[in-house]
Design a protein around this motif. Structure first.
Motif, PDB file in Angstrom:
ATOM      1  N   GLN A   1     -35.485 -38.824  20.669  1.00 49.31           N
ATOM      2  CA  GLN A   1     -34.343 -37.935  20.889  1.00 49.31           C
ATOM      3  C   GLN A   1     -33.601 -37.666  19.584  1.00 49.31           C
ATOM      4  OE1 GLN A   1     -31.612 -39.281  23.935  1.00 49.31           O
ATOM      5  NE2 GLN A   1     -29.982 -37.924  23.218  1.00 49.31           N
ATOM      6  N   LYS A   2     -33.370 -38.722  18.798  1.00 42.52           N
ATOM      7  CA  LYS A   2     -32.677 -38.562  17.517  1.00 42.52           C
ATOM      8  C   LYS A   2     -33.499 -37.702  16.553  1.00 42.52           C
ATOM      9  CE  LYS A   2     -28.956 -41.266  17.950  1.00 42.52           C
ATOM     10  NZ  LYS A   2     -27.568 -40.796  17.750  1.00 42.52           N
ATOM     11  N   ALA A   3     -34.824 -37.912  16.550  1.00 39.96           N
ATOM     12  CA  ALA A   3     -35.688 -37.124  15.665  1.00 39.96           C
ATOM     13  C   ALA A   3     -35.672 -35.649  16.059  1.00 39.96           C
ATOM     14  CB  ALA A   3     -37.112 -37.671  15.700  1.00 39.96           C
ATOM     15  N   VAL A   4     -35.681 -35.377  17.357  1.00 41.92           N
ATOM     16  CA  VAL A   4     -35.636 -33.989  17.834  1.00 41.92           C
ATOM     17  C   VAL A   4     -34.294 -33.351  17.479  1.00 41.92           C
ATOM     18  CG1 VAL A   4     -35.589 -32.539  19.907  1.00 41.92           C
ATOM     19  CG2 VAL A   4     -37.334 -34.313  19.662  1.00 41.92           C
ATOM     20  N   GLU A   5     -33.210 -34.105  17.631  1.00 41.24           N
ATOM     21  CA  GLU A   5     -31.889 -33.587  17.260  1.00 41.24           C
ATOM     22  C   GLU A   5     -31.850 -33.231  15.775  1.00 41.24           C
ATOM     23  OE1 GLU A   5     -29.146 -36.613  18.404  1.00 41.24           O
ATOM     24  OE2 GLU A   5     -29.315 -36.186  20.559  1.00 41.24           O
ATOM     25  N   PHE A   6     -32.458 -34.091  14.956  1.00 40.94           N
ATOM     26  CA  PHE A   6     -32.493 -33.809  13.521  1.00 40.94           C
ATOM     27  C   PHE A   6     -33.350 -32.574  13.242  1.00 40.94           C
ATOM     28  CE2 PHE A   6     -33.561 -34.248   9.079  1.00 40.94           C
ATOM     29  CZ  PHE A   6     -32.397 -34.765   8.524  1.00 40.94           C
ATOM     30  N   SER A   7     -34.454 -32.447  13.972  1.00 41.02           N
ATOM     31  CA  SER A   7     -35.321 -31.277  13.823  1.00 41.02           C
ATOM     32  C   SER A   7     -34.564 -29.995  14.132  1.00 41.02           C
ATOM     33  CB  SER A   7     -36.533 -31.409  14.749  1.00 41.02           C
ATOM     34  OG  SER A   7     -37.300 -30.231  14.751  1.00 41.02           O
ATOM     35  N   GLN A   8     -33.768 -30.031  15.179  1.00 38.19           N
ATOM     36  CA  GLN A   8     -32.992 -28.848  15.562  1.00 38.19           C
ATOM     37  C   GLN A   8     -31.971 -28.482  14.488  1.00 38.19           C
ATOM     38  OE1 GLN A   8     -31.558 -30.269  19.332  1.00 38.19           O
ATOM     39  NE2 GLN A   8     -33.352 -29.532  20.469  1.00 38.19           N
ATOM     40  N   LEU A   9     -31.384 -29.499  13.861  1.00 34.92           N
ATOM     41  CA  LEU A   9     -30.434 -29.242  12.776  1.00 34.92           C
ATOM     42  C   LEU A   9     -31.127 -28.593  11.582  1.00 34.92           C
ATOM     43  CD1 LEU A   9     -28.235 -32.484  12.699  1.00 34.92           C
ATOM     44  CD2 LEU A   9     -27.412 -30.162  13.082  1.00 34.92           C
ATOM     45  N   THR A  10     -32.253 -29.188  11.159  1.00 38.58           N
ATOM     46  CA  THR A  10     -32.927 -28.694   9.955  1.00 38.58           C
ATOM     47  C   THR A  10     -33.625 -27.362  10.188  1.00 38.58           C
ATOM     48  OG1 THR A  10     -34.884 -30.043  10.467  1.00 38.58           O
ATOM     49  CG2 THR A  10     -33.261 -30.991   8.974  1.00 38.58           C
ATOM     50  N   SER A  11     -33.963 -27.059  11.448  1.00 36.87           N
ATOM     51  CA  SER A  11     -34.603 -25.768  11.722  1.00 36.87           C
ATOM     52  C   SER A  11     -33.648 -24.614  11.440  1.00 36.87           C
ATOM     53  CB  SER A  11     -35.076 -25.708  13.176  1.00 36.87           C
ATOM     54  OG  SER A  11     -33.971 -25.703  14.065  1.00 36.87           O
ATOM     55  N   MET A  12     -32.359 -24.920  11.430  1.00 29.98           N
ATOM     56  CA  MET A  12     -31.360 -23.893  11.126  1.00 29.98           C
ATOM     57  C   MET A  12     -31.020 -23.856   9.637  1.00 29.98           C
ATOM     58  SD  MET A  12     -28.757 -24.268  14.392  1.00 29.98           S
ATOM     59  CE  MET A  12     -28.487 -26.029  14.205  1.00 29.98           C
TER      60      MET A  12
END
Length: 417
Positions: A387-398
């Motif tokens: 979950q934390k990795a996905v949240e970070f992915s969503q941040l960096t995708s922007m």
């Protein structure tokens, strides 16, 4: 405008800097890349003009040969710095000759290429420093990135961090002998500490997103951006036997270009996954022999090199040395990390992996079959890591790191002119 990039020849530096160069090229700047022969093929394949640095002292294969030892930790870092210092005199001569043929408008300098900083200051060329890792040497209260110390705000921790940062700054200064002979001869400021030249640069730009780092006090001209990844630069050039995937959850293991000469670690990883319901894919590089590969136990899918971005898109766990590029690529794909830091900035990166909750780490001295097996099971069975990795992915995708960095460079150039 003529922009010259001065880049270390190792692949961990070439690929992200090529991504940035590609972004700048879109603004119709003339781009030349000065680097070592190990980077020549990749630079020219990406469509950029290449100018060699220290080609006699650093022939093709030089950076691979640097890795052919089993040192870890601070000793390996210090040996690496001393080895690079031996190239500085030749690099300075080559850069001086290059500039004599036509002075560039701007230099964009890989943070480890201090020869570029010295030459820029000598010839009064405006320059940017690009860090491909964490900002370092700015806040003495933060643990040095060569340590895996956890971030604590107690008085004891702050004192310990200040002492350690002082020692590491001295280590970098001792490994800058050639550069400081040049600065003294040319009446330039002595290079002190880990981050020389920052105050005189137009900007110090790191590809690390701010969300990955610890909170620290930084100069006004230091900027976080995001991963320097460009699909045109990182197009898949490695064949991979996709037909051998068996449908089980994928665990991908790679030790990058720094630690892939350690067959014992690969054997330990493979042994740890015997009996676990997962398919282990291992990218082992070209520094270990076929005989050593054949001795790896179990039935992992082993390749010399792998299309890392594509495999991470399918993986459930990444076992890595936590080089900065690999770490950001894993988190960009939303994949949790089991970190096995070896040297340089890797312990500090591993500490941040744990700090933000996207994985765990095991230090070299603690790597065993049982420690890898139990830690991997913990990460795979606890959904919070994913979950934390996905949240970070969503941040960096922007955060388009190359675009952000290019925008900073363009805006500073406009102010300069």
């Amino acid at each position: 405008m003529k922009i010259v990039l001065v880049v270390l020849g190792g692949p961990g530096h070439i690929f992200p800097m090529l991504s940035l160069a590609n972004q700048l090229k879109m603004s119709e700047h003339e781009i030349v890349i000065c680097s070592h022969l190990d980077g020549k093929e990749k630079i020219e394949a990406a469509g950029f003009n290449f100018y060699p640095l220290a080609e006699i002292l650093a022939p093709k294969g030089y950076f691979n040969s640097m890795m052919m030892n089993n040192n870890t930790g601070i000793k390996a870092m210090f040996n690496g710095l001393n080895t690079m210092d031996k190239l500085r005199g030749s690099e300075i001569e080559d850069l001086t000759e290059f500039i004599s043929k036509g002075k560039p408008d701007i230099l964009i300098i890989d943070f480890l290429q201090t020869s570029g900083i010295a030459v820029a200051e000598k010839y009064e060329i405006p320059y940017f420093i690009i860090s491909l890792s964490l900002p370092e040497g700015f806040d003495a209260n933060i643990p040095p990135i060569a340590t895996s110390w956890q971030y604590e705000q107690t008085n004891f921790s702050k004192v310990k961090n200040r002492i350690a940062n002082y020692i590491f700054n001295k280590i970098f200064e001792l490994a800058s002998t050639t550069i400081n002979e040049y600065t003294k001869k040319n009446k330039l400021s002595k290079f002190k500490g880990i981050t020389p030249g920052v105050r005189n640069s137009l900007a110090y730009i790191t590809q690390v997103p701010s969300q990955f780092d610890l909170t620290q006090k930084l100069p006004e001209n230091v900027y976080y951006t995001g991963p320097f990844v460009n699909s045109l630069v990182r197009k898949n050039i490695f064949e991979f036997p996709w037909e051998k995937l068996n449908g089980k959850p994928i665990v991908y293991a790679s030790l990058g270009t720094i630690a892939n000469n350690k067959p014992k670690i690969f054997k330990t990883i493979a042994s740890a996954f015997e009996g676990i319901e997962a398919q282990l894919i291992m990218s082992v590089g070209d520094l270990i022999s076929q005989q050593e590969i054949d001795a790896i136990p179990g039935k992992p899918l082993i390749v010399r090199f792998a299309p890392q971005l594509e495999i991470l898109d399918k993986a459930k766990l990444f076992i890595t040395h936590v080089g900065m590029n690999s770490t950001l690529e894993s988190l960009r794909a939303g994949v949790p990390i089991l970190a096995l830091p070896q040297t340089s900035d890797q312990p500090g990166i591993a500490a941040r992996v744990k700090h933000i909750g996207v994985g765990e780490f095991i230090l070299s001295k603690d790597i065993t079959v049982e420690s890898i097996r139990s830690t991997a099971k913990t990460i795979l069975s606890n959904p919070e890591y994913k979950q934390k990795a996905v949240e970070f992915s969503q941040l960096t995708s922007m955060q388009n790191g190359c675009q952000l960095a290019a925008d900073i460079i363009e805006s500073k150039i406009l102010l300069e002119t």
